[in-house]
Motif scaffolding. Structure first.
Motif, PDB file in Angstrom:
ATOM      1  N   LEU A 199     -24.365 -12.905  50.580  1.00 18.84           N
ATOM      2  CA  LEU A 199     -25.714 -13.099  49.605  1.00 18.84           C
ATOM      3  C   LEU A 199     -25.408 -14.576  49.002  1.00 18.84           C
ATOM      4  N   GLU A 200     -24.171 -14.748  48.358  1.00 17.45           N
ATOM      5  CA  GLU A 200     -23.619 -15.838  47.680  1.00 17.45           C
ATOM      6  C   GLU A 200     -23.726 -16.989  48.708  1.00 17.45           C
ATOM      7  N   GLY A 201     -23.177 -16.907  49.834  1.00 16.28           N
ATOM      8  CA  GLY A 201     -23.370 -18.004  51.002  1.00 16.28           C
ATOM      9  C   GLY A 201     -24.946 -18.377  51.232  1.00 16.28           C
ATOM     10  N   ALA A 202     -25.731 -17.380  51.440  1.00 12.77           N
ATOM     11  CA  ALA A 202     -27.093 -17.569  51.678  1.00 12.77           C
ATOM     12  C   ALA A 202     -27.775 -18.530  50.623  1.00 12.77           C
ATOM     13  N   GLN A 203     -27.225 -18.045  49.383  1.00 16.05           N
ATOM     14  CA  GLN A 203     -27.827 -18.923  48.360  1.00 16.05           C
ATOM     15  C   GLN A 203     -27.379 -20.231  48.107  1.00 16.05           C
ATOM     16  N   SER A 204     -26.141 -20.652  48.734  1.00 12.43           N
ATOM     17  CA  SER A 204     -25.581 -21.963  48.255  1.00 12.43           C
ATOM     18  C   SER A 204     -26.421 -23.118  49.324  1.00 12.43           C
ATOM     19  N   PRO A 205     -26.132 -24.276  49.105  1.00  7.30           N
ATOM     20  CA  PRO A 205     -26.838 -25.306  49.799  1.00  7.30           C
ATOM     21  C   PRO A 205     -25.983 -25.480  51.148  1.00  7.30           C
ATOM     22  N   LEU A 206     -26.705 -25.987  52.076  1.00  7.33           N
ATOM     23  CA  LEU A 206     -26.388 -26.147  53.371  1.00  7.33           C
ATOM     24  C   LEU A 206     -25.164 -27.093  53.280  1.00  7.33           C
ATOM     25  N   GLY A 207     -24.245 -26.988  54.341  1.00  7.66           N
ATOM     26  CA  GLY A 207     -23.153 -27.790  54.552  1.00  7.66           C
ATOM     27  C   GLY A 207     -23.429 -28.652  55.608  1.00  7.66           C
ATOM     28  N   PRO A 208     -22.352 -29.468  56.164  1.00  2.13           N
ATOM     29  CA  PRO A 208     -22.270 -29.818  57.436  1.00  2.13           C
ATOM     30  C   PRO A 208     -22.701 -29.132  58.614  1.00  2.13           C
ATOM     31  N   PRO A 209     -23.220 -29.641  59.701  1.00  2.33           N
ATOM     32  CA  PRO A 209     -23.178 -28.678  60.913  1.00  2.33           C
ATOM     33  C   PRO A 209     -21.680 -28.358  61.272  1.00  2.33           C
ATOM     34  N   ALA A 210     -21.689 -27.234  61.873  1.00  2.65           N
ATOM     35  CA  ALA A 210     -20.181 -26.645  62.677  1.00  2.65           C
ATOM     36  C   ALA A 210     -20.287 -26.973  63.955  1.00  2.65           C
TER      37      ALA A 210
END
Length: 77
Positions: free
Chosen positions: A50-61
């Motif tokens: 849930l924390e990850g889902a609420q964080s801003p998007l990072g670079p593409p993997a």
């Protein structure tokens, strides 16, 4: 260590005994403790998801992303 006494219907008691024996636990209490630990792990994982889902998007993997990670690991960063 503290003690917790619980009452179980006969069907659940039989299930716990069978599972503890079949899975190689020393007793029913060890089996129940493991179930509780698994639930704690599940709750921790859920919170992190849930924390990850609420964080801003990072670079593409993509391949370049993993190439950079490998290079950083080799450099010890």
């Amino acid at each position: 260590m503290s003690t917790l006494n619980i009452a179980l219907p006969e069907t659940l008691q039989a299930f716990v005994e069978e599972q503890a024996s079949a899975q190689g636990y020393e007793g029913e209490a060890d089996y129940v403790r493991e179930l509780i630990r698994r639930e704690q792990d599940r709750e921790t994982l859920r919170a992190k998801v849930l924390e990850g889902a609420q964080s801003p998007l990072g670079p593409p993997a993509d391949d370049a992303y993993f190439d950079e990670l490998r290079a950083r690991a080799i450099r010890g960063q």
